[in-house]
Write an enzyme that holds these catalytic residues in place. Structure first.
Site, mmCIF file in Angstrom:
data_model
loop_
_atom_site.group_PDB
_atom_site.id
_atom_site.type_symbol
_atom_site.label_atom_id
_atom_site.label_comp_id
_atom_site.label_asym_id
_atom_site.label_seq_id
_atom_site.Cartn_x
_atom_site.Cartn_y
_atom_site.Cartn_z
ATOM 1 N N ASP A 20 0.791 -1.238 0.000
ATOM 2 C CA ASP A 20 0.000 0.000 0.000
ATOM 3 C C ASP A 20 0.821 1.284 0.000
ATOM 4 O O ASP A 20 0.437 2.269 0.655
ATOM 5 C CB ASP A 20 -0.964 0.013 1.201
ATOM 6 C CG ASP A 20 -1.995 -1.106 1.129
ATOM 7 O OD1 ASP A 20 -1.892 -1.979 0.251
ATOM 8 O OD2 ASP A 20 -2.906 -1.119 1.977
ATOM 9 N N LYS A 110 -6.015 -5.687 -3.767
ATOM 10 C CA LYS A 110 -6.796 -6.350 -2.718
ATOM 11 C C LYS A 110 -7.927 -5.422 -2.304
ATOM 12 O O LYS A 110 -7.827 -4.204 -2.427
ATOM 13 C CB LYS A 110 -5.905 -6.682 -1.530
ATOM 14 C CG LYS A 110 -5.268 -5.447 -0.889
ATOM 15 C CD LYS A 110 -4.212 -5.818 0.115
ATOM 16 C CE LYS A 110 -3.505 -4.591 0.675
ATOM 17 N NZ LYS A 110 -4.352 -3.652 1.437
ATOM 18 N N CYS A 143 -2.511 -3.117 7.363
ATOM 19 C CA CYS A 143 -2.356 -3.910 6.137
ATOM 20 C C CYS A 143 -1.080 -4.758 6.162
ATOM 21 O O CYS A 143 -1.094 -5.908 5.712
ATOM 22 C CB CYS A 143 -2.409 -3.005 4.910
ATOM 23 S SG CYS A 143 -4.060 -2.299 4.686
#
Lengths: 214, 214
Positions: A20, A110, A143
């Protein structure tokens, strides 16, 4: 100081998972800017270059949703603007320029925090016979750590990079404010005790290049 | 103080998940004794009684392995005595007497931290049309929180019970010692911000009985 595990590194069976590092989290005008993400860009860039030069697969995760509300139930409950903020069409979901994926890298999108849940990450890793994963990116305890928890459940040898994971502070949710430093310290401690190995980028660089020179 | 979500409670669509209240963790002579687990026994017993009386399904998780080494790869790497400590044949894996499962309760055994990974928990919940899960037990940030993270990824409405989850302290893993209180405070904060609702047993008792009286 206790260290529970130190995985043996075979570069061809190892991947670097960059979590991310998207504009929404890593640019000062991003909706969900994580200030400490600036500090992990240089270490990640350097380690990714070492990986590419030594046969370690580089894999990017991105948090991306359709944008039409069809795939954001609980995530939207927790982040009410998620459909707009993480929509495929929003340029903010792109990886920052400083870490732009290169030829041979793999990008996995995702829908939620985990890189494994409802994605093809596990299949890709099995196809490539990869069993050891270094994890870096934003944010340490969400995450990154959810991907680490999911990875160890799937029997991967997980490594959290202590100087390439960025945490953010929390407001008072009923238990007092929490600093980014406390989040980082406790997430790294729990990961080292419960989920795998925690070490630095410099240590991994040394182990990857030493293994490749063998 | 910020509260992100408050789920509406329908008792018939709600379950109480009691995580790993096993002798190994909850009795002073247990190999992996968590001292603060003593404090959560009474609240869990009381809430479980309320649940049974009001149509809320009670589900126990237990951490149990075969004992022959066939199912403990990474878990044994992190906990070298896991095969003996968590073996099916070891009485230490039983739920403590004070919380002994009753008729109508369901027991789900799991191989690792998460109640969802490679178990039939998800199937059981779907069969019963349950979409809201209250989680309590040991330890807050590992088996309880991993189950909560996995639950929210599966679109369940997750609730962490702040006074019925027990945490343990960590030794210095390279980032300083961490107290059980700090682990608890930061895990509850992150769960309330990222994964679902965090509230007390008294609040849930009130909401369950009020909903059932409607």
């Amino acid at each position: 100081m206790l260290k529970k595990v130190t995985w043996e590194i075979t570069p061809q069976r190892t991947a670097l998972i960059i979590v991310d590092m998207q504009k929404i989290f890593c640019e000062p005008d991003g909706d969900l800017w994580v200030p400490s993400s600036r500090d992990v860009i240089a270490p990640i860039r350097e380690l990714a270059a070492t990986c590419r030069a030594n046969g370690v697969q580089v894999i990017y995760l991105r948090h991306v949703v359709r944008g039409d509300g069809s795939d954001t139930g609980r995530f939207r409950d927790l982040y009410p603007h998620a459909d707009a903020q993480f929509a495929r069409a929003n340029p903010a979901i792109e990886v920052i320029e400083e870490l732009r994926p290169e030829a041979g890298d793999i990008v996995v999108d995702k829908l939620f925090y985990s890189g494994f849940h409802n994605t093809d990450l596990d299949a890709i890793l099995r196809m490539k016979d990869i069993d050891t994963l270094m994890v870096c990116g934003t944010v340490t305890n969400v995450c990154c750590e959810t991907t680490i928890r999911d990875g160890v459940h799937r029997e991967y040898k997980m490594i959290a990079l202590s100087d390439a994971n960025a945490a953010m502070p929390y407001p008072d949710m009923g238990f007092g404010e929490v600093s980014a430093l406390d989040v980082q310290r406790i997430a790294l401690t729990a990961m080292a005790y419960e989920f795998g190995e925690v070490t630095t980028c410099a240590d991994m660089t040394q182990r990857i290049t030493a293994a490749e020179a063998d």
